[in-house]
Design a protein around this motif. Sequence first.
Motif, mmCIF file in Angstrom:
data_model
loop_
_atom_site.group_PDB
_atom_site.id
_atom_site.type_symbol
_atom_site.label_atom_id
_atom_site.label_comp_id
_atom_site.label_asym_id
_atom_site.label_seq_id
_atom_site.Cartn_x
_atom_site.Cartn_y
_atom_site.Cartn_z
ATOM 1 N N SER A 75 0.908 -1.186 -0.039
ATOM 2 C CA SER A 75 0.020 0.068 0.050
ATOM 3 C C SER A 75 0.693 1.249 0.181
ATOM 4 C CB SER A 75 -1.068 -0.066 1.286
ATOM 5 O OG SER A 75 -1.533 1.273 1.227
ATOM 6 N N PRO A 76 0.953 1.992 -1.191
ATOM 7 C CA PRO A 76 1.760 3.134 -1.034
ATOM 8 C C PRO A 76 1.126 4.382 -0.363
ATOM 9 C CG PRO A 76 0.778 2.654 -3.148
ATOM 10 C CD PRO A 76 0.362 1.716 -2.555
ATOM 11 N N LEU A 77 0.043 4.374 -0.012
ATOM 12 C CA LEU A 77 -0.573 5.161 0.867
ATOM 13 C C LEU A 77 -0.225 5.179 2.357
ATOM 14 C CD1 LEU A 77 -2.622 7.673 1.323
ATOM 15 C CD2 LEU A 77 -4.542 6.167 1.576
ATOM 16 N N PHE A 78 -0.159 3.838 2.785
ATOM 17 C CA PHE A 78 0.421 3.307 4.285
ATOM 18 C C PHE A 78 1.871 3.738 4.110
ATOM 19 C CE2 PHE A 78 2.365 0.342 6.708
ATOM 20 C CZ PHE A 78 1.766 0.408 8.226
ATOM 21 N N ALA A 79 2.593 3.284 3.242
ATOM 22 C CA ALA A 79 3.940 3.469 3.349
ATOM 23 C C ALA A 79 4.517 4.949 3.279
ATOM 24 C CB ALA A 79 4.504 2.984 2.103
ATOM 25 N N LYS A 80 3.770 5.553 2.618
ATOM 26 C CA LYS A 80 4.233 7.282 2.528
ATOM 27 C C LYS A 80 3.523 7.960 3.936
ATOM 28 C CE LYS A 80 6.030 8.664 -1.152
ATOM 29 N NZ LYS A 80 7.406 9.369 -1.178
ATOM 30 N N LYS A 97 6.197 9.916 6.384
ATOM 31 C CA LYS A 97 6.064 11.160 6.752
ATOM 32 C C LYS A 97 6.013 11.265 8.488
ATOM 33 C CE LYS A 97 3.030 15.028 6.329
ATOM 34 N NZ LYS A 97 1.696 15.354 5.517
ATOM 35 N N MET A 98 5.270 10.224 9.142
ATOM 36 C CA MET A 98 5.378 10.188 10.666
ATOM 37 C C MET A 98 6.783 10.068 11.317
ATOM 38 S SD MET A 98 1.820 8.056 11.493
ATOM 39 C CE MET A 98 2.775 7.690 12.955
ATOM 40 N N LEU A 99 7.720 9.021 10.525
ATOM 41 C CA LEU A 99 9.007 8.769 10.913
ATOM 42 C C LEU A 99 9.929 9.712 10.693
ATOM 43 C CD1 LEU A 99 9.278 5.429 9.603
ATOM 44 C CD2 LEU A 99 9.170 6.041 12.074
ATOM 45 N N LEU A 100 9.740 10.595 9.785
ATOM 46 C CA LEU A 100 10.630 11.748 9.174
ATOM 47 C C LEU A 100 10.140 12.878 10.480
ATOM 48 C CD1 LEU A 100 10.651 11.698 5.562
ATOM 49 C CD2 LEU A 100 12.574 11.348 7.137
ATOM 50 N N TYR A 125 1.102 -5.417 8.679
ATOM 51 C CA TYR A 125 0.457 -6.814 9.325
ATOM 52 C C TYR A 125 -0.706 -7.171 8.328
ATOM 53 C CZ TYR A 125 -1.288 -9.965 12.552
ATOM 54 O OH TYR A 125 -1.922 -11.185 13.187
ATOM 55 N N ASP A 126 -1.568 -6.058 7.942
ATOM 56 C CA ASP A 126 -2.541 -6.448 7.131
ATOM 57 C C ASP A 126 -2.503 -6.487 5.697
ATOM 58 O OD1 ASP A 126 -4.340 -6.080 9.398
ATOM 59 O OD2 ASP A 126 -4.415 -4.001 9.094
ATOM 60 N N ASP A 127 -1.061 -6.707 5.119
ATOM 61 C CA ASP A 127 -0.978 -6.645 3.852
ATOM 62 C C ASP A 127 -0.832 -8.219 3.461
ATOM 63 O OD1 ASP A 127 0.032 -6.735 1.255
ATOM 64 O OD2 ASP A 127 1.460 -5.235 1.680
ATOM 65 N N LEU A 128 -1.942 -8.811 2.547
ATOM 66 C CA LEU A 128 -1.768 -10.022 2.243
ATOM 67 C C LEU A 128 -0.690 -10.711 1.216
ATOM 68 C CD1 LEU A 128 -5.687 -10.446 1.854
ATOM 69 C CD2 LEU A 128 -4.211 -11.319 3.824
#
Length: 73
Positions: free
Chosen positions: A18-23, A27-30, A65-68
């Motif tokens: 999921s690119p939305l989850f990853a981005k 952003k939160m980590l940065l 975790y939810d990524d199948l």
Amino acid sequence: MVQFNQGAIRKIIIASASPLFAKGLEKMLLQQSSNRDIAIKHAPNMDLIIQELEQWQPDVVIVDYDDLTIDRT
């Protein structure tokens, strides 16, 4: 506990299709990194995850975790 050199770059892989989850997570980590001393890569499938683990040797891997499509083992 792992000790890091002061000023060393911490390498993080976000394993998610999921690119939305990853981005959003990137952003939160940065925002939390006061010195911007982290480098983040996204890996959307198992082939890329294994390649990045072997070549880039990250300090942390965050697995969606939810990524199948990602084998968590």
